[in-house]
Each structure stands twice: as structure tokens, then as C-alpha cells.
Design a protein around this motif. Structure first.
Motif, PDB file in Angstrom:
ATOM      1  N   GLU A   1     -29.591  -0.256  31.939  1.00  0.00           N
ATOM      2  CA  GLU A   1     -30.611   0.796  31.918  1.00  0.00           C
ATOM      3  C   GLU A   1     -31.544   0.283  30.660  1.00  0.00           C
ATOM      4  O   GLU A   1     -32.592   1.327  31.793  1.00  0.00           O
ATOM      5  N   THR A   2     -32.045  -0.876  30.517  1.00  0.00           N
ATOM      6  CA  THR A   2     -33.081  -0.724  29.985  1.00  0.00           C
ATOM      7  C   THR A   2     -33.804  -2.170  30.756  1.00  0.00           C
ATOM      8  O   THR A   2     -35.207  -2.095  30.220  1.00  0.00           O
ATOM      9  N   GLY A   3     -33.274  -3.025  30.237  1.00  0.00           N
ATOM     10  CA  GLY A   3     -33.347  -4.484  31.234  1.00  0.00           C
ATOM     11  C   GLY A   3     -33.791  -5.540  30.560  1.00  0.00           C
ATOM     12  O   GLY A   3     -34.358  -6.685  30.444  1.00  0.00           O
ATOM     13  N   PHE A   4     -33.788  -4.735  29.258  1.00  0.00           N
ATOM     14  CA  PHE A   4     -33.919  -6.025  28.432  1.00  0.00           C
ATOM     15  C   PHE A   4     -32.446  -6.372  27.675  1.00  0.00           C
ATOM     16  O   PHE A   4     -31.471  -5.591  27.523  1.00  0.00           O
ATOM     17  N   THR A   5     -32.404  -7.418  27.241  1.00  0.00           N
ATOM     18  CA  THR A   5     -31.295  -8.104  26.694  1.00  0.00           C
ATOM     19  C   THR A   5     -30.994  -8.162  25.431  1.00  0.00           C
ATOM     20  O   THR A   5     -31.900  -7.911  24.735  1.00  0.00           O
ATOM     21  N   THR A   6     -30.077  -8.009  24.796  1.00  0.00           N
ATOM     22  CA  THR A   6     -29.418  -7.652  23.599  1.00  0.00           C
ATOM     23  C   THR A   6     -30.134  -8.587  22.253  1.00  0.00           C
ATOM     24  O   THR A   6     -30.459  -7.940  21.820  1.00  0.00           O
ATOM     25  N   ASP A   7     -30.034 -10.082  22.593  1.00  0.00           N
ATOM     26  CA  ASP A   7     -31.143 -11.016  22.219  1.00  0.00           C
ATOM     27  C   ASP A   7     -32.381 -10.771  21.502  1.00  0.00           C
ATOM     28  O   ASP A   7     -32.920 -10.780  21.348  1.00  0.00           O
ATOM     29  N   GLU A   8     -32.894 -10.083  23.031  1.00  0.00           N
ATOM     30  CA  GLU A   8     -34.332  -9.921  23.002  1.00  0.00           C
ATOM     31  C   GLU A   8     -34.910  -8.619  22.022  1.00  0.00           C
ATOM     32  O   GLU A   8     -35.955  -9.026  21.966  1.00  0.00           O
ATOM     33  N   ILE A   9     -34.152  -7.720  22.643  1.00  0.00           N
ATOM     34  CA  ILE A   9     -34.019  -6.421  21.921  1.00  0.00           C
ATOM     35  C   ILE A   9     -33.882  -7.317  19.748  1.00  0.00           C
ATOM     36  O   ILE A   9     -34.797  -6.766  19.079  1.00  0.00           O
ATOM     37  N   VAL A  10     -32.650  -7.384  19.399  1.00  0.00           N
ATOM     38  CA  VAL A  10     -32.969  -8.443  18.181  1.00  0.00           C
ATOM     39  C   VAL A  10     -34.248  -9.229  17.554  1.00  0.00           C
ATOM     40  O   VAL A  10     -34.574  -9.309  16.208  1.00  0.00           O
TER      41      VAL A  10
ATOM     42  N   LYS B   1     -40.847  -3.571  30.294  1.00  0.00           N
ATOM     43  CA  LYS B   1     -40.341  -4.843  31.136  1.00  0.00           C
ATOM     44  C   LYS B   1     -40.046  -3.940  32.346  1.00  0.00           C
ATOM     45  O   LYS B   1     -39.755  -3.542  32.795  1.00  0.00           O
ATOM     46  N   GLY B   2     -41.387  -4.485  33.290  1.00  0.00           N
ATOM     47  CA  GLY B   2     -41.360  -3.772  34.600  1.00  0.00           C
ATOM     48  C   GLY B   2     -42.056  -2.722  34.617  1.00  0.00           C
ATOM     49  O   GLY B   2     -42.688  -2.371  34.306  1.00  0.00           O
ATOM     50  N   ASN B   3     -40.616  -2.007  35.380  1.00  0.00           N
ATOM     51  CA  ASN B   3     -41.204  -0.780  35.003  1.00  0.00           C
ATOM     52  C   ASN B   3     -40.529  -0.107  34.018  1.00  0.00           C
ATOM     53  O   ASN B   3     -39.846   1.615  33.826  1.00  0.00           O
ATOM     54  N   ASN B   4     -39.419  -1.038  33.342  1.00  0.00           N
ATOM     55  CA  ASN B   4     -38.910  -0.324  32.395  1.00  0.00           C
ATOM     56  C   ASN B   4     -39.410   0.265  31.047  1.00  0.00           C
ATOM     57  O   ASN B   4     -40.103  -0.770  30.919  1.00  0.00           O
ATOM     58  N   ASP B   5     -39.258   0.900  30.236  1.00  0.00           N
ATOM     59  CA  ASP B   5     -39.624   0.945  28.974  1.00  0.00           C
ATOM     60  C   ASP B   5     -38.442   1.742  27.713  1.00  0.00           C
ATOM     61  O   ASP B   5     -37.113   2.108  28.582  1.00  0.00           O
ATOM     62  N   ALA B   6     -38.545   1.214  26.749  1.00  0.00           N
ATOM     63  CA  ALA B   6     -37.927   1.520  25.166  1.00  0.00           C
ATOM     64  C   ALA B   6     -38.310   1.446  24.328  1.00  0.00           C
ATOM     65  O   ALA B   6     -39.590   1.584  24.013  1.00  0.00           O
TER      66      ALA B   6
ATOM     67  N   SER C   1     -34.580   5.298  26.230  1.00  0.00           N
ATOM     68  CA  SER C   1     -35.225   4.830  26.457  1.00  0.00           C
ATOM     69  C   SER C   1     -34.855   6.314  27.553  1.00  0.00           C
ATOM     70  O   SER C   1     -34.454   6.637  27.440  1.00  0.00           O
ATOM     71  N   ASN C   2     -36.133   6.010  28.491  1.00  0.00           N
ATOM     72  CA  ASN C   2     -35.880   6.824  29.601  1.00  0.00           C
ATOM     73  C   ASN C   2     -35.622   6.184  30.670  1.00  0.00           C
ATOM     74  O   ASN C   2     -36.155   5.979  32.149  1.00  0.00           O
ATOM     75  N   TYR C   3     -33.949   6.544  31.283  1.00  0.00           N
ATOM     76  CA  TYR C   3     -33.415   5.823  32.722  1.00  0.00           C
ATOM     77  C   TYR C   3     -33.448   7.179  33.674  1.00  0.00           C
ATOM     78  O   TYR C   3     -32.662   7.529  32.901  1.00  0.00           O
ATOM     79  N   LYS C   4     -34.401   6.953  34.465  1.00  0.00           N
ATOM     80  CA  LYS C   4     -34.190   7.309  36.146  1.00  0.00           C
ATOM     81  C   LYS C   4     -34.206   9.408  35.350  1.00  0.00           C
ATOM     82  O   LYS C   4     -33.756   9.925  35.807  1.00  0.00           O
ATOM     83  N   GLY C   5     -35.649   8.905  34.930  1.00  0.00           N
ATOM     84  CA  GLY C   5     -35.319  10.560  34.542  1.00  0.00           C
ATOM     85  C   GLY C   5     -34.652  11.003  33.007  1.00  0.00           C
ATOM     86  O   GLY C   5     -34.896  12.218  33.156  1.00  0.00           O
ATOM     87  N   ASN C   6     -34.566  10.188  32.730  1.00  0.00           N
ATOM     88  CA  ASN C   6     -32.629  10.900  31.439  1.00  0.00           C
ATOM     89  C   ASN C   6     -33.343  10.068  29.886  1.00  0.00           C
ATOM     90  O   ASN C   6     -33.087   9.559  30.121  1.00  0.00           O
TER      91      ASN C   6
END
Length: 422
Positions: A179-188, A131-136, A152-157
Motif C-alpha cells: 500500500e505504501t511502496g516502502f519496504t519494511t527494511d526502508e521503514i526500519v 516515494k513516487g506517488n505514495n506518501d507515508a 498512509s493515504n492509500y487510494k483515498g483511504n
């Protein structure tokens, strides 16, 4: 007639072959070929009908292969390595020391990684969520645990979050959302799609295996029939050549030698009738059972349907074999007495039945591949074979009584003629 004389001057009369004799030869050979071809055609048709009925049965119900978990337990085995690529997925070994495998499952929601959890269900992972520059990556467990893990890999961590399921709903994880840019509803929602995709792909593999099982049965059947013909047709040709040669040597009409040969072959078959009945009826009861179940007892369900199908198949097989042995027993009523040799007859019948059922069970396990060895197969088939044997004995008793009555009537008539002649 051509007349010759032997060394002491006695006449030897040789039968001269005529055009009628040649025509008779051709008719006899043609009749044998037609009977043989008809028997092969009917047998092949019944087996193919049984294969079609088996496919219908398997699409509806295979014991032990009804749920997604059962599908996964079966189809994530090494013997399906070559099958998964046909559906766009791949099975890989987890470790050379382990018999378990990881499945790269291609689905409508993306590539899923399915890993067994040592009897605790299956872990399903999707690592290409962006999602954008975020991955999970989403981790779910397919069994009773409804919690969701997100990495996820948040700011290299490397970060790890849990979305817990309590009181019928998921608890929002605000830190994960930040940290991921995903909402809980999107993940669910994505987790639900992953579960559905896993179920659908496992069901597709199951249906694929049923179709493949039908194809394997057809190939196996064709192989068996072709092999049988390759051995039996040369045998018939050799036998026919021997009949012709014997007719020439003994200076007999072909029909005489053919009739004598048929009588001898009937005697051989009749002597081993109970062993052959065990072999034949065990095979045909198994073949007929599915036909009867799917095309005659379609209104019934469950165990009652299964036992009824076996019972009807046993009756059909016993009657057909009984009538066949009756044709062999004609003019040999003195040889149809089973009562005095009942233990021997039972032993022969059981030997033939058990040997056939072992071969059938091996074919069942290795041709469809999703069945396993089970004692119940032998129990229910031997029960049906026992019913068939009992009916066969009853038919033999009727034949014996009928033949005995006819024999007494013939003796009475002959006795009356003798008295009149005297």
C-alpha cells in the motif's frame, strides 16, 4: 606657623598646609585607589575563572541531565520557547489547559514532531515520507516500545499498519509494503535515523544551554560588579570628601584624619566579623569549589572529588579570612576572645552563611535554568562552612595567644624600665 588668639588671650596654633602636605594627600588617595582596584580585579578574575571551570564541569556531568530522555524532559518545557528557534526548531503548546508541549524538531532527516506521552516516553513522527506517488508517515516511540506504526493515504483511504519487533528483529509487513511502496527494511532504517536525529538534536540543545549558561553567568557577574561599583565608588568619594572636610575643620593633617577613619572602620568591621565571615566564606567557598575541582583535583572522580574540593575551598577561605581579621585585630587582642561569646558568634556566622546560600541558590536556578532547588546544596555547603568556621576559630585562638604573649612581654619590658628609672 600662624599664631592666633582666642577670647581669653590664649594662643591658637594652626598648621599651615605645605606642598609636601598636598603631595601626601595625593599619595594617600592613590594608595587607596590602587588597593581597591587590586581587590576588585582579583575578585573578578577568580569569579571568571570559576565560570570557566563550571562550563568544563557541566560539559562532562550535570546530575539528572545525562540521557536523551532527561534532556527531553528538561528542554521541552515552556521556558525554552525562545531557545529552540535558534536551532531551527519550534516548541508549541498542545493545549491551553496542559503544561506539555509538542516540538517541531528540525533535523538532518527532515522535520520531526515530538510529543510527550504522559510519562510514558515520547512519540516521534515524520509525516513527509514520499516515494513516487505514495506518501507515508512513520510513528515511533522513544522509550521501551520498539514497534513502528506507519500510516498512509492509500487510494483515498486512511490506512494504519504496525511493524512489530519480536525476538530481536522486525517482522515484515507485506500489506504495508504493497500500500505504501516502502519496504519494511526502508521503514526500519528511517525509524533508526529518526531516533538518532532525536538524540542528536536533544544533545545539541543541551550543549547550547551550557554555552548560554556561561554567557548568562558572565552577564550576571558583570551586572553585579557594575552595580557594586556604582554604589561603592560614590560612597568612597563621599567618605574621602568627608575626611578632607574634617581635616580642614579640625585643622589636622590629612594623614591623621585618614588614619583615625581607617581605625574606626576597622573597629566596625571587627565587631561584625563573624556575620561578615559567614557571608564572605559561603560565597567564596562556592566559587572556589569548582576551580579546585577542575584545576587541582582533575585526577579524582565522583563524590570523593566533590567533598575534597569543598574541603580544600573551606580551608583556603578560612585562612584568607583569618589573616584578614588578624590585620583588623592588631592592637586589639582584648577583643578577640571568642570563647565567652561562642553561641553568638556561631549564630552570626550561620545567619550570614544561610542568607548567602539562599541568594546563590536563586542565582543557580534562574541563571543557568537547568538546575532545580535541592536540599543537598545547603547540606554540603553548610558542612564546608562549618569546617571553615572551625578553622577560623582556631586562627582566632592563635592570634589571641600570640597577642597575649606579646602583651605580657611588653608589660615586662615596661616594668623593667620603670624599676631602672626608679
Amino acid at each position: 606657623m600662624q599664631v592666633y588668639f582666642d577670647s581669653i588671650g590664649e594662643p591658637i596654633v594652626k598648621k599651615k598646609m605645605t606642598r609636601n602636605n598636598s603631595i601626601s594627600r595625593n599619595k594617600s588617595l592613590l594608595l587607596l585607589v590602587i588597593k581597591f582596584a587590586l581587590l576588585i580585579f582579583i575578585s573578578y578574575f577568580i569569579v571568571q575563572l570559576s565560570i570557566g571551570a563550571k562550563e568544563i564541569e557541566e560539559k562532562r556531568d550535570i546530575p539528572g541531565l545525562q540521557t536523551t530522555m532527561e534532556f527531553a524532559d528538561q528542554y521541552m518545557k515552556g521556558k525554552y520557547f525562545m531557545d529552540w528557534p535558534d536551532l531551527g526548531s519550534y516548541l508549541e503548546s498542545i493545549d491551553w489547559r496542559s503544561s506539555e508541549h509538542m516540538l517541531k524538531l528540525s533535523s538532518d532527516v527532515g522535520t520531526l514532531r515530538v510529543t510527550p506521552l504522559w510519562g510514558e516516553g515520547y512519540q516521534i513522527t515524520q509525516i513527509d515520507m514520499k516515494k513516487g506517488n505514495n506518501d507515508a508517515a512513520i510513528w515511533i516511540f522513544y522509550k521501551t516500545d520498539l514497534n513502528i506504526k506507519v500510516t498512509s493515504n492509500y487510494k483515498g483511504n486512511y490506512t494504519k499498519h504496525n511493524i512489530e519487533y519480536q525476538n530481536g528483529s522486525y517482522i515484515p509487513n507485506l500489506q504495508m509494503e504493497q500500500e505504501t511502496g516502502f519496504t519494511t527494511d526502508e521503514i526500519v532504517e528511517q525509524a533508526d535515523k529518526m531516533r538518532t536525529a532525536f538524540e542528536e538534536e536533544m544533545a545539541k540543545m543541551h550543549q547550547y544551554q551550557i554555552v548560554r549558561a556561561k554567557e548568562r553567568r558572565e552577564k550576571f557577574t558583570n551586572f553585579c560588579f557594575i552595580t557594586f561599583l556604582l554604589f561603592f565608588l560614590p560612597y568612597l568619594l563621599i567618605k574621602w570628601a568627608g575626611i578632607n572636610r574634617r581635616a580642614d575643620i579640625e585643622d589636622k593633617y590629612l594623614e591623621e584624619v585618614l588614619e583615625e577613619t581607617i581605625v574606626k572602620e576597622k573597629e566596625k568591621l571587627f565587631k561584625g566579623r563573624y556575620l561578615l565571615s559567614g557571608i564572605g566564606m559561603a560565597f567564596w567557598i562556592y566559587i572556589l569549589k569548582t576551580i579546585v575541582s577542575e584545576f587541582m583535583l582533575f585526577s579524582m572522580e565522583g563524590t570523593a572529588k566533590e567533598y575534597a574540593a569543598y574541603g580544600i575551598s573551606a580551608v583556603i577561605a578560612a585562612i584568607v579570612f583569618g589573616l584578614f581579621w588578624k590585620s583588623l585585630a592588631d592592637k586589639k587582642s582584648d577583643r578577640t576572645d571568642t570563647g565567652s561569646n561562642l553561641p553568638k558568634s556561631v549564630l552570626q556566622f550561620l545567619s550570614g552563611s544561610i542568607a548567602t546560600l539562599i541568594m546563590v541558590q536563586l542565582a543557580v536556578v534562574f541563571v543557568p535554568r537547568f538546575y532545580s532547588f535541592e536540599w543537598r546544596f545547603y547540606k554540603i555547603n553548610l558542612l564546608a562552612d562549618g569546617i571553615a568556621f572551625f578553622i577560623l576559630i582556631m586562627i582566632a585562638a592563635i592570634i589571641r595567644r600570640t597577642a597575649g604573649t606579646a602583651h605580657d612581654d611588653t608589660k615586662a619590658i615596661e616594668g623593667g624600665v620603670s624599676e631602672d628609672g626608679a
